[in-house]
Every structure is written in structure tokens, then in C-alpha cells.
Design a protein around this motif. Sequence first.
Motif, PDB file in Angstrom:
ATOM      1  N   GLN A 107      -9.894  -4.016 -15.351  1.00 27.04           N
ATOM      2  CA  GLN A 107     -10.057  -4.604 -14.024  1.00 27.04           C
ATOM      3  C   GLN A 107     -11.512  -4.950 -13.719  1.00 27.04           C
ATOM      4  OE1 GLN A 107      -7.331  -5.334 -12.425  1.00 27.04           O
ATOM      5  NE2 GLN A 107      -5.953  -4.184 -13.722  1.00 27.04           N
ATOM      6  N   ASP A 108     -12.455  -4.162 -14.234  1.00 24.02           N
ATOM      7  CA  ASP A 108     -13.876  -4.371 -13.957  1.00 24.02           C
ATOM      8  C   ASP A 108     -14.677  -3.786 -15.103  1.00 24.02           C
ATOM      9  OD1 ASP A 108     -16.171  -5.095 -12.341  1.00 24.02           O
ATOM     10  OD2 ASP A 108     -16.383  -2.974 -11.810  1.00 24.02           O
ATOM     11  N   ILE A 109     -15.679  -4.518 -15.555  1.00 20.20           N
ATOM     12  CA  ILE A 109     -16.556  -4.037 -16.620  1.00 20.20           C
ATOM     13  C   ILE A 109     -17.986  -4.406 -16.254  1.00 20.20           C
ATOM     14  CG2 ILE A 109     -17.209  -4.262 -19.052  1.00 20.20           C
ATOM     15  CD1 ILE A 109     -14.263  -5.041 -19.631  1.00 20.20           C
ATOM     16  N   VAL A 110     -18.845  -3.406 -16.200  1.00 18.65           N
ATOM     17  CA  VAL A 110     -20.282  -3.607 -16.026  1.00 18.65           C
ATOM     18  C   VAL A 110     -20.929  -2.981 -17.256  1.00 18.65           C
ATOM     19  CG1 VAL A 110     -22.313  -3.159 -14.609  1.00 18.65           C
ATOM     20  CG2 VAL A 110     -20.075  -3.485 -13.507  1.00 18.65           C
ATOM     21  N   PRO A 111     -21.423  -3.801 -18.188  1.00 22.19           N
ATOM     22  CA  PRO A 111     -21.932  -3.270 -19.450  1.00 22.19           C
ATOM     23  C   PRO A 111     -22.883  -2.087 -19.261  1.00 22.19           C
ATOM     24  CG  PRO A 111     -21.880  -5.642 -19.538  1.00 22.19           C
ATOM     25  CD  PRO A 111     -21.555  -5.260 -18.116  1.00 22.19           C
ATOM     26  N   ASP A 112     -22.635  -1.061 -20.043  1.00 24.79           N
ATOM     27  CA  ASP A 112     -23.441   0.162 -20.091  1.00 24.79           C
ATOM     28  C   ASP A 112     -23.413   0.977 -18.799  1.00 24.79           C
ATOM     29  OD1 ASP A 112     -24.085  -0.735 -22.634  1.00 24.79           O
ATOM     30  OD2 ASP A 112     -26.012  -1.561 -22.012  1.00 24.79           O
ATOM     31  N   ARG A 113     -22.562   0.594 -17.819  1.00 30.16           N
ATOM     32  CA  ARG A 113     -22.541   1.319 -16.543  1.00 30.16           C
ATOM     33  C   ARG A 113     -21.151   1.722 -16.065  1.00 30.16           C
ATOM     34  NH1 ARG A 113     -25.751  -1.189 -12.037  1.00 30.16           N
ATOM     35  NH2 ARG A 113     -25.214   0.826 -11.165  1.00 30.16           N
ATOM     36  N   ARG A 114     -20.145   0.820 -16.205  1.00 32.04           N
ATOM     37  CA  ARG A 114     -18.842   1.134 -15.603  1.00 32.04           C
ATOM     38  C   ARG A 114     -17.717   0.375 -16.311  1.00 32.04           C
ATOM     39  NH1 ARG A 114     -19.857  -0.191 -10.456  1.00 32.04           N
ATOM     40  NH2 ARG A 114     -19.175  -2.344 -10.701  1.00 32.04           N
TER      41      ARG A 114
END
Length: 117
Positions: free
Chosen positions: A78-85
Motif C-alpha cells: 500500500q505504501d513504500i518509503v525506501p529505507d523508512r517504511r
Amino acid sequence: MTERSVVHSTFVVERSYPVAPAKVFSAFSDPDVKRRWFVDPYDPTPSRHEMDFRVGGKEVNAGCPSDGQMHFFNAVYQDIVPDRRIVYSYELLFGETRVSVSLATIELVAESGARGL
């Protein structure tokens, strides 16, 4: 027929690793690395792993443990923030019976002393 219920709940699992968040993110996002998480060295039954790591992409893990019933993990990112979430929704099935549907959020936070191994 087995009675089924609906339970809404939240729980948190915290883990600390002595590496930078990018290293942990890589373990979740690399299909070849993640496929190894689900290998059972004691069960010769082949398993199935497919992974399209992008928002809207899907992941499927299927295997047949010793009870003889296929188990399925079907996820949508649903959501991807590289190296964070990483946020994904998923269902678990035993055979054709859905046993749960969940929303998971993985947050990666650097701690002091983490190395970029």
C-alpha cells in the motif's frame, strides 16, 4: 459449521538490528533474499513465492507444511518509503479458508551505533 468472529486489534513487535535501516529495508524488498525466509529445510514440498515490490504490487507465499493443507500469504503493498517504511495489507488462508486479514506497517528507524553493514 465453525463459528467465525471479527476481532479488531493492534499489536506492536519491535526488533533491533545492528545495521542501518537501508540494510533491513533490502531484506524486505529483495525477492531473492525474502524468498529464503520461507524455505523449510525439513519439508521437501515445493513452496511458491512471487513478489512485485512496488506500491500496488503483490506478494504471494504458499507452502504445504506437514499437516498437508496449503497455507497462503497474499499481500498488496500500500505504501513504500525506501529505507523508512513499508505498509501492506494481507490475508492468510489455510486451504480455502481465510483465517485473517491484516494491515501491517514496518517502520525502520536508525539507532545509535547502527552500522551500514
